[in-house]
Design a protein around this motif. Structure first.
Motif, PDB file in Angstrom:
ATOM      1  N   MET A  84       0.830  -1.187   0.000  1.00  0.00           N
ATOM      2  CA  MET A  84       0.000   0.000   0.000  1.00  0.00           C
ATOM      3  C   MET A  84       0.874   1.250   0.000  1.00  0.00           C
ATOM      4  O   MET A  84       1.898   1.286   0.693  1.00  0.00           O
ATOM      5  CB  MET A  84      -0.882   0.022   1.259  1.00  0.00           C
ATOM      6  N   GLU A  85       0.429   2.228  -0.710  1.00  0.00           N
ATOM      7  CA  GLU A  85       1.165   3.491  -0.711  1.00  0.00           C
ATOM      8  C   GLU A  85       1.031   4.225   0.608  1.00  0.00           C
ATOM      9  O   GLU A  85       2.003   4.611   1.219  1.00  0.00           O
ATOM     10  CB  GLU A  85       0.663   4.381  -1.851  1.00  0.00           C
ATOM     11  N   GLY A  86      -0.186   4.448   1.011  1.00  0.00           N
ATOM     12  CA  GLY A  86      -0.419   5.208   2.235  1.00  0.00           C
ATOM     13  C   GLY A  86      -1.091   4.354   3.287  1.00  0.00           C
ATOM     14  O   GLY A  86      -2.265   4.021   3.181  1.00  0.00           O
ATOM     15  N   LYS A  87      -0.332   3.984   4.304  1.00  0.00           N
ATOM     16  CA  LYS A  87      -0.896   3.185   5.384  1.00  0.00           C
ATOM     17  C   LYS A  87      -1.350   4.125   6.489  1.00  0.00           C
ATOM     18  O   LYS A  87      -0.657   5.064   6.836  1.00  0.00           O
ATOM     19  CB  LYS A  87       0.155   2.230   5.939  1.00  0.00           C
ATOM     20  N   ASN A  88      -2.532   3.844   7.020  1.00  0.00           N
ATOM     21  CA  ASN A  88      -3.025   4.610   8.155  1.00  0.00           C
ATOM     22  C   ASN A  88      -3.388   3.635   9.280  1.00  0.00           C
ATOM     23  O   ASN A  88      -3.177   2.428   9.138  1.00  0.00           O
ATOM     24  CB  ASN A  88      -4.211   5.491   7.757  1.00  0.00           C
ATOM     25  N   GLU A  89      -3.954   4.161  10.361  1.00  0.00           N
ATOM     26  CA  GLU A  89      -4.250   3.273  11.491  1.00  0.00           C
ATOM     27  C   GLU A  89      -5.267   2.196  11.122  1.00  0.00           C
ATOM     28  O   GLU A  89      -5.233   1.091  11.652  1.00  0.00           O
ATOM     29  CB  GLU A  89      -4.693   4.046  12.735  1.00  0.00           C
ATOM     30  N   VAL A  90      -6.150   2.476  10.172  1.00  0.00           N
ATOM     31  CA  VAL A  90      -7.139   1.479   9.766  1.00  0.00           C
ATOM     32  C   VAL A  90      -6.459   0.290   9.094  1.00  0.00           C
ATOM     33  O   VAL A  90      -6.750  -0.864   9.415  1.00  0.00           O
ATOM     34  CB  VAL A  90      -8.207   2.101   8.837  1.00  0.00           C
ATOM     35  N   SER A  91      -5.555   0.546   8.181  1.00  0.00           N
ATOM     36  CA  SER A  91      -4.863  -0.556   7.507  1.00  0.00           C
ATOM     37  C   SER A  91      -3.986  -1.328   8.487  1.00  0.00           C
ATOM     38  O   SER A  91      -3.947  -2.562   8.452  1.00  0.00           O
ATOM     39  CB  SER A  91      -4.059  -0.047   6.312  1.00  0.00           C
ATOM     40  N   TRP A  92      -3.278  -0.605   9.366  1.00  0.00           N
ATOM     41  CA  TRP A  92      -2.454  -1.278  10.373  1.00  0.00           C
ATOM     42  C   TRP A  92      -3.323  -2.126  11.296  1.00  0.00           C
ATOM     43  O   TRP A  92      -3.015  -3.284  11.577  1.00  0.00           O
ATOM     44  CB  TRP A  92      -1.657  -0.263  11.187  1.00  0.00           C
ATOM     45  N   ASN A  93      -4.411  -1.545  11.784  1.00  0.00           N
ATOM     46  CA  ASN A  93      -5.293  -2.269  12.706  1.00  0.00           C
ATOM     47  C   ASN A  93      -5.875  -3.521  12.061  1.00  0.00           C
ATOM     48  O   ASN A  93      -6.002  -4.565  12.711  1.00  0.00           O
ATOM     49  CB  ASN A  93      -6.437  -1.370  13.184  1.00  0.00           C
ATOM     50  N   SER A  94      -6.210  -3.429  10.792  1.00  0.00           N
ATOM     51  CA  SER A  94      -6.799  -4.569  10.092  1.00  0.00           C
ATOM     52  C   SER A  94      -5.847  -5.751  10.041  1.00  0.00           C
ATOM     53  O   SER A  94      -6.237  -6.888  10.339  1.00  0.00           O
ATOM     54  CB  SER A  94      -7.199  -4.175   8.672  1.00  0.00           C
ATOM     55  N   ILE A  95      -4.614  -5.497   9.686  1.00  0.00           N
ATOM     56  CA  ILE A  95      -3.666  -6.606   9.556  1.00  0.00           C
ATOM     57  C   ILE A  95      -3.195  -7.111  10.918  1.00  0.00           C
ATOM     58  O   ILE A  95      -2.991  -8.315  11.105  1.00  0.00           O
ATOM     59  CB  ILE A  95      -2.486  -6.227   8.609  1.00  0.00           C
ATOM     60  N   ILE A  96      -3.077  -6.211  11.893  1.00  0.00           N
ATOM     61  CA  ILE A  96      -2.733  -6.629  13.259  1.00  0.00           C
ATOM     62  C   ILE A  96      -3.809  -7.568  13.788  1.00  0.00           C
ATOM     63  O   ILE A  96      -3.515  -8.635  14.340  1.00  0.00           O
ATOM     64  CB  ILE A  96      -2.545  -5.401  14.176  1.00  0.00           C
ATOM     65  N   ALA A  97      -5.072  -7.188  13.609  1.00  0.00           N
ATOM     66  CA  ALA A  97      -6.184  -8.020  14.080  1.00  0.00           C
ATOM     67  C   ALA A  97      -6.252  -9.338  13.317  1.00  0.00           C
ATOM     68  O   ALA A  97      -6.518 -10.391  13.901  1.00  0.00           O
ATOM     69  CB  ALA A  97      -7.497  -7.263  13.953  1.00  0.00           C
ATOM     70  N   ALA A  98      -6.014  -9.295  12.011  1.00  0.00           N
ATOM     71  CA  ALA A  98      -6.077 -10.517  11.200  1.00  0.00           C
ATOM     72  C   ALA A  98      -5.040 -11.534  11.681  1.00  0.00           C
ATOM     73  O   ALA A  98      -5.358 -12.715  11.863  1.00  0.00           O
ATOM     74  CB  ALA A  98      -5.863 -10.187   9.728  1.00  0.00           C
ATOM     75  N   TYR A  99      -3.815 -11.083  11.869  1.00  0.00           N
ATOM     76  CA  TYR A  99      -2.792 -12.005  12.384  1.00  0.00           C
ATOM     77  C   TYR A  99      -3.186 -12.536  13.758  1.00  0.00           C
ATOM     78  O   TYR A  99      -3.069 -13.733  14.040  1.00  0.00           O
ATOM     79  CB  TYR A  99      -1.429 -11.317  12.474  1.00  0.00           C
ATOM     80  N   GLY A 100      -3.656 -11.640  14.611  1.00  0.00           N
ATOM     81  CA  GLY A 100      -4.041 -12.048  15.965  1.00  0.00           C
ATOM     82  C   GLY A 100      -5.167 -13.052  15.978  1.00  0.00           C
ATOM     83  O   GLY A 100      -5.143 -14.022  16.752  1.00  0.00           O
ATOM     84  N   ASN A 101      -6.159 -12.852  15.123  1.00  0.00           N
ATOM     85  CA  ASN A 101      -7.298 -13.765  15.075  1.00  0.00           C
ATOM     86  C   ASN A 101      -6.917 -15.158  14.590  1.00  0.00           C
ATOM     87  O   ASN A 101      -7.645 -16.117  14.813  1.00  0.00           O
ATOM     88  CB  ASN A 101      -8.405 -13.206  14.181  1.00  0.00           C
ATOM     89  N   HIS A 102      -5.788 -15.245  13.925  1.00  0.00           N
ATOM     90  CA  HIS A 102      -5.319 -16.546  13.429  1.00  0.00           C
ATOM     91  C   HIS A 102      -4.189 -17.104  14.275  1.00  0.00           C
ATOM     92  O   HIS A 102      -3.446 -17.977  13.833  1.00  0.00           O
ATOM     93  CB  HIS A 102      -4.917 -16.429  11.957  1.00  0.00           C
ATOM     94  N   GLY A 103      -4.085 -16.583  15.510  1.00  0.00           N
ATOM     95  CA  GLY A 103      -3.121 -17.144  16.463  1.00  0.00           C
ATOM     96  C   GLY A 103      -1.680 -16.771  16.208  1.00  0.00           C
ATOM     97  O   GLY A 103      -0.781 -17.388  16.767  1.00  0.00           O
ATOM     98  N   GLN A 104      -1.443 -15.774  15.386  1.00  0.00           N
ATOM     99  CA  GLN A 104      -0.075 -15.385  15.061  1.00  0.00           C
ATOM    100  C   GLN A 104       0.292 -14.111  15.833  1.00  0.00           C
ATOM    101  O   GLN A 104       0.461 -13.033  15.259  1.00  0.00           O
ATOM    102  CB  GLN A 104       0.073 -15.211  13.556  1.00  0.00           C
ATOM    103  N   LEU A 105       0.425 -14.278  17.146  1.00  0.00           N
ATOM    104  CA  LEU A 105       0.676 -13.146  18.034  1.00  0.00           C
ATOM    105  C   LEU A 105       1.990 -12.449  17.716  1.00  0.00           C
ATOM    106  O   LEU A 105       2.040 -11.218  17.674  1.00  0.00           O
ATOM    107  CB  LEU A 105       0.659 -13.597  19.498  1.00  0.00           C
ATOM    108  N   GLU A 106       3.033 -13.191  17.491  1.00  0.00           N
ATOM    109  CA  GLU A 106       4.341 -12.566  17.248  1.00  0.00           C
ATOM    110  C   GLU A 106       4.310 -11.680  16.012  1.00  0.00           C
ATOM    111  O   GLU A 106       4.878 -10.582  16.010  1.00  0.00           O
ATOM    112  CB  GLU A 106       5.446 -13.628  17.151  1.00  0.00           C
TER     113      GLU A 106
END
Length: 163
Positions: free
Chosen positions: A1-23
């Motif tokens: 992505m060209e411009g990342k904001n808190e929404v894009s960061w939050n989305s991928i952080i949550a996606a990893y977390g929801n799939h058990g990938q805490l690290e």
């Protein structure tokens, strides 16, 4: 992505977390901070939830405190529900109950229900009785709470209290 904001960061952080990938979730959190993007309440909800999926209770509580103390982001109902769920899954029911009692606003039925479910998993009939009183006050017509309490008594072979 060209411009990342808190929404894009939050989305991928949550996606990893929801799939058990805490690290991976935590690495993205650190990268987000390095990029100068400040976390918001959604960021911390994703991180705390990720800690729950990974079974890392103390880490989840650490991020809850980081959110409220360092970043001065007020905890919302969903943050408290996550913390109650963290403690509840780990069998730390007294800490879950103390968390509810420390909330700066009245807990909703979802928070109490989270603790009631943990009481069933861990066989704590006494606390289940206390918790169910709050649920019956909040939503006396929801038969699910009565059934869950009845099942807790049945699991404990306390047949006189089974509805």
């Amino acid at each position: 992505m060209e411009g990342k904001n808190e929404v894009s960061w939050n989305s991928i952080i949550a996606a990893y977390g929801n799939h058990g990938q805490l690290e991976e979730s935590l690495a993205l959190f650190r990268e987000m901070l390095e990029q100068g993007i400040l976390p918001d309440h959604v960021t911390f909800l994703g991180i705390i939830s990720a800690c729950g999926h990974a079974g890392r209770v103390d880490d989840g509580f650490h991020f809850f405190r980081l959110m409220t103390e360092e970043y001065k982001i007020p905890a919302r109902m969903e943050h408290y529900a996550c913390i109650v769920g963290l403690f509840g899954c780990a069998g730390r029911l007294n800490e879950a109950f103390e968390t509810i009692k420390s909330m700066p606003f009245s807990p909703d039925a979802g928070v109490w229900d989270t603790l009631l479910g943990a009481c069933r998993v861990h066989g704590n009939v006494e606390l289940a009785e206390e918790v169910s009183k709050h649920l019956f006050e909040l939503d006396p017509r929801d038969s699910g709470y009565y059934i869950l309490l009845s099942n807790i008594h049945a699991d404990a072979a306390d047949w006189r209290c089974v509805l």
